[in-house]
Write a protein that holds these residues in place. Structure first.
Motif, mmCIF file in Angstrom:
data_model
loop_
_atom_site.group_PDB
_atom_site.id
_atom_site.type_symbol
_atom_site.label_atom_id
_atom_site.label_comp_id
_atom_site.label_asym_id
_atom_site.label_seq_id
_atom_site.Cartn_x
_atom_site.Cartn_y
_atom_site.Cartn_z
ATOM 1 N N PRO A 173 0.880 -1.212 -0.221
ATOM 2 C CA PRO A 173 -0.017 0.086 -0.048
ATOM 3 C C PRO A 173 0.702 1.305 -0.074
ATOM 4 N N VAL A 174 2.065 1.139 0.277
ATOM 5 C CA VAL A 174 3.061 2.310 0.441
ATOM 6 C C VAL A 174 3.190 3.201 -1.084
ATOM 7 N N ILE A 175 3.036 4.491 -0.864
ATOM 8 C CA ILE A 175 3.375 4.904 -2.297
ATOM 9 C C ILE A 175 4.574 5.304 -2.721
ATOM 10 N N SER A 176 4.917 4.418 -3.532
ATOM 11 C CA SER A 176 6.345 4.196 -4.417
ATOM 12 C C SER A 176 6.591 5.411 -5.552
ATOM 13 N N GLN A 177 7.677 5.600 -5.762
ATOM 14 C CA GLN A 177 7.952 6.432 -6.687
ATOM 15 C C GLN A 177 7.740 6.014 -8.007
ATOM 16 N N LEU A 178 7.751 4.340 -8.218
ATOM 17 C CA LEU A 178 7.614 3.826 -9.369
ATOM 18 C C LEU A 178 6.081 3.729 -9.827
ATOM 19 N N TRP A 179 5.299 3.846 -8.685
ATOM 20 C CA TRP A 179 3.721 4.156 -8.959
ATOM 21 C C TRP A 179 3.291 5.585 -9.149
ATOM 22 N N PHE A 180 3.791 6.215 -8.170
ATOM 23 C CA PHE A 180 3.295 7.650 -8.115
ATOM 24 C C PHE A 180 3.330 8.132 -9.422
ATOM 25 N N VAL A 215 -1.485 12.062 2.498
ATOM 26 C CA VAL A 215 -2.029 10.777 1.939
ATOM 27 C C VAL A 215 -0.561 9.965 2.259
ATOM 28 N N ARG A 216 -1.005 8.624 2.748
ATOM 29 C CA ARG A 216 -0.014 7.853 3.183
ATOM 30 C C ARG A 216 -0.053 6.491 2.283
ATOM 31 N N LYS A 267 -1.488 4.034 -1.333
ATOM 32 C CA LYS A 267 -1.980 4.216 -2.584
ATOM 33 C C LYS A 267 -3.582 4.684 -2.911
ATOM 34 N N ASP A 268 -4.294 3.957 -2.108
ATOM 35 C CA ASP A 268 -5.833 4.046 -1.936
ATOM 36 C C ASP A 268 -6.239 5.517 -1.711
ATOM 37 N N GLU A 269 -5.422 5.955 -0.497
ATOM 38 C CA GLU A 269 -5.838 7.320 -0.265
ATOM 39 C C GLU A 269 -5.455 8.358 -1.391
ATOM 40 N N LEU A 270 -4.367 8.261 -1.885
ATOM 41 C CA LEU A 270 -3.884 9.230 -2.953
ATOM 42 C C LEU A 270 -4.925 8.875 -4.257
ATOM 43 N N SER A 271 -5.292 7.768 -4.574
ATOM 44 C CA SER A 271 -6.060 7.627 -5.795
ATOM 45 C C SER A 271 -7.565 8.225 -5.371
ATOM 46 N N SER A 272 -8.001 8.123 -4.392
ATOM 47 C CA SER A 272 -9.407 8.646 -3.974
ATOM 48 C C SER A 272 -9.504 9.924 -4.107
ATOM 49 N N LEU A 273 -8.137 10.611 -3.571
ATOM 50 C CA LEU A 273 -8.029 12.100 -3.731
ATOM 51 C C LEU A 273 -8.194 12.624 -5.166
ATOM 52 N N LEU A 274 -7.237 11.915 -5.855
ATOM 53 C CA LEU A 274 -7.131 12.294 -7.402
ATOM 54 C C LEU A 274 -8.258 12.084 -8.166
ATOM 55 N N ASP A 275 -9.251 11.250 -7.877
ATOM 56 C CA ASP A 275 -10.502 10.824 -8.508
ATOM 57 C C ASP A 275 -11.540 11.708 -7.840
ATOM 58 N N ASP A 276 -11.243 12.391 -6.648
ATOM 59 C CA ASP A 276 -12.370 13.647 -6.183
ATOM 60 C C ASP A 276 -12.446 14.846 -7.269
ATOM 61 N N LYS A 277 -13.713 14.795 -7.756
ATOM 62 C CA LYS A 277 -13.893 15.939 -8.721
ATOM 63 C C LYS A 277 -13.700 17.221 -8.329
ATOM 64 N N ALA A 278 -14.040 17.498 -6.987
ATOM 65 C CA ALA A 278 -14.043 18.837 -6.375
ATOM 66 C C ALA A 278 -12.324 19.246 -6.043
ATOM 67 N N PHE A 279 -11.422 18.040 -5.765
ATOM 68 C CA PHE A 279 -10.066 18.197 -5.673
ATOM 69 C C PHE A 279 -9.418 18.691 -6.982
#
Length: 595
Positions: A391-398, A541-542, A544-556
């Motif tokens: 679940p860790v946000i890696s540079q490879l995935w980010f 965000v700590r 992958k799921d937290e970051l993806s949820s934020l990026l998918d949020d239309k308001a953000f």
């Protein structure tokens, strides 16, 4: 006297009266300070960066009262110079302007000006100085060195500017201003102008303002240019269409994007970019294959570029981080270079044959080869999100994940370190602009640059401004978030919290304390710098799921307010390109046995 004579006499009288009025209008006076501001307005400048100081206050009165130019007001002069740099990069065909005071102010801005010089960014540095009387008498004034050397700062500035003008004589002031600005826009380098306090309101003729400043370069010599075109065409035919184009920084800096795109359409040549040339060509271009960085390059791209029978580099700038530590594998016999001042065909150099004029004629000469060139495939430069169990946000995935967040015409600002390298292998949408400082590499530059980039983006109708900055870099220039909020700018700021200077750790000293920093309460920053009526929001965000949820949020994603996202990452994680680059750099590290 006949009626015809009377009529002719009246016509002559009216003609003379009209000519007299035109002459009177033509010699209408204007202050030196306002003459300079009008020239800047003609160049499309709408924002001036800087810090007030007692030697520039009279000039700032004129700036504040000007109808087209807004005084931004920065937290320090270094950040102001960074902002002028970012403004000029995004607002093409204009320039960045920074105003400081004598000595203490201008020296504080010098690092930012030097970076603009290094990376070929047109920036005007205006310095308010003591009066002409004081400069002649040389009293021990504040902000001086105490030894009467009033010219010391100008001599220093000469190392980081292509022209220096001292507006100490009203009879030459207009010509000096025009020459300085012409050099700035033609050569894409900083210029330095000193404005003594007693010269700001001195009046001069406004007549020169009627003549626009010229961006034109001398024409290529016709015979030499034709010889070069014929020579290149011959080399292309010998290569049987197996040709690739590499676009670099000077395609952007010297305004040849359109000419390059026209060449690519005419010929069908595959095209690749260097790190400093990223977004010189829209990355959805059907023949765009990705980033070439010598040894650092992805193997598939490296093979396509280096095995081509002929490579045409356009606007090349071969610095270490732009070439994979000088690891280009392009033999001179298979290399053609087009530059802003000359052209190289294999071992021959043709001075004065510059690319902006050459490119359209070259495209015309080579367009018949289009069917042959199209036979050579280009690997698709596409989004690819790796699968990772952690679940860790890696540079490879980010970075691949962010590619799904970007939109056309976004302005993306990246900081020296992981951000500059992580963004390279990510396809960016059409019309997007990448703003990065790879050659000069001054940590903290991106924050001030983001301010300038956001003002320029607002002027030219670009989309969101998105900043990626490391926690260490942000600590150097964090104050510049304040004018962003005050001016109603709405960047999305991703703070990569990886506990210090990751790029430095990979170069040398992975476990050394000097590469660590204090951990701030990052999500409190917007509260600290905010004004009551300016909306803002922060997140941490700590996973992958937290970051993806934020990026998918239309308001953000709408970017309707300034937002800060703290992205928690591992301290010793880095993008692939950065790891390879630092391994190459480490080979020349005299202390490598202690890394």
């Amino acid at each position: 006297m006949s009626s015809h004579s009377v009529l002719q006499s009246e016509v002559d009288r009216l003609r003379l009266q009209l000519q007299t009025l035109q002459v009177e209008q033509g010699v209408q006076n204007i202050s030196i300070g306002n003459y300079l501001l009008e020239r800047l307005a003609q160049l499309g400048v709408t924002s001036m960066f800087g810090v007030p100081g007692d030697f520039n206050l009279g000039f700032l009165d004129l700036v504040e009262d000007h109808s087209k130019i807004e005084w931004v007001g920065n937290c320090n002069e270094l950040n102001a110079a960074y902002a002028a740099d970012g403004y000029a990069r995004v607002k093409e065909h204009s320039i960045g302007v920074v105003t400081t005071t004598f000595g203490v102010g201008e020296l504080s801005a010098t690092n930012g000006i030097a970076g603009a010089f290094s990376e070929m960014v047109p920036v005007l540095h205006i310095v308010g100085t003591p009066s002409t009387v004081q400069q002649k008498a040389k009293p021990i004034l504040h902000h001086t060195l105490g030894d009467g050397r009033y010219e010391a700062y100008r001599l220093a500035a000469a190392q980081f500017s292509i022209f220096q003008a001292n507006l100490a004589d009203k009879n030459t002031a207009a010509a000096l201003i025009d020459h300085a600005l012409t050099e700035c826009i033609k050569l894409a380098r900083p210029v330095y102008v000193t404005l003594p306090m007693d010269m700001v309101t001195q009046e001069i003729s406004s007549e020169r303002l009627k003549i626009p400043l010229s961006r034109s370069h001398p024409l290529n010599d016709h015979d030499t240019e034709k010889f070069v075109i014929d020579l290149i065409a011959e080399r292309v035919k010998e290569a049987e269409g197996d040709v690739v184009v590499i676009v670099d920084a000077c395609v952007i800096r010297h305004d040849v994007r359109k000419e390059v795109l026209d060449l690519l359409k005419e010929t069908g040549f595959p095209v690749y970019a260097t790190p400093m040339g990223k977004t010189a060509i829209n990355e959805d271009h059907e023949r765009y294959g990705g980033i070439y960085i010598g040894t650092v390059t992805h193997p598939d791209i490296k093979k396509k570029v280096e095995q081509a029978k002929l490579i045409i580099s356009i606007g090349g700038l071969q610095s270490d981080f732009n070439t994979g530590n000088f690891s280009y594998k392009i033999p001179t016999l298979r290399h053609i270079e087009l530059h802003s001042t000359h052209t190289k065909v294999q071992y021959a150099t043709f001075a004065g044959v510059e690319m902006k004029q050459l490119l359209p004629k070259l495209g015309e000469a080579l367009k018949s080869l289009h069917p042959l060139v199209r036979k050579f495939e280009v690997p698709l430069f596409v989004k690819a999100l790796p699968k990772e169990d952690t679940p860790v946000i890696s540079q490879l995935w980010f970075w691949p994940r962010l590619s799904y967040f970007f939109k056309p015409k976004d302005v993306i600002v990246t900081e020296t370190g992981t951000s500059n390298f992580g963004i390279l292998e990510v396809p960016l949408p059409p019309g997007s602009v990448l703003v990065s400082q790879i050659l000069w590499g001054s940590i903290g530059w991106s924050v001030g640059s983001c301010l300038g980039a956001a003002l320029a983006a607002r002027d030219v109708g670009l989309n969101r401004v998105i900043l990626f900055v490391g926690d260490g870099s942000l600590q150097l220039t964090v104050q510049e978030i304040s004018p962003m909020i005050r001016l109603g700018l709405k960047p999305i700021i991703f703070v990569l919290n990886n506990s210090g200077y990751t790029i430095e750790k990979f170069i040398h000293g992975k476990k050394r304390k000097y590469n660590n920093i204090a951990n701030w309460k990052w999500t409190e920053l917007l509260n600290v710098f905010s004004e009551d009526d300016k909306p803002h929001k922060s997140y941490t965000v700590r996973t992958k799921d937290e970051l993806s949820s934020l990026l998918d949020d239309k308001a953000f994603a709408s970017g309707d307010k300034i937002q800060l996202v703290e992205v928690v990452m591992e301290p010793l994680d880095a993008p692939r390109a950065l790891k390879v680059q630092t391994e190459l750099s480490a080979k020349s590290d005299p202390y490598k046995e202690r890394r």
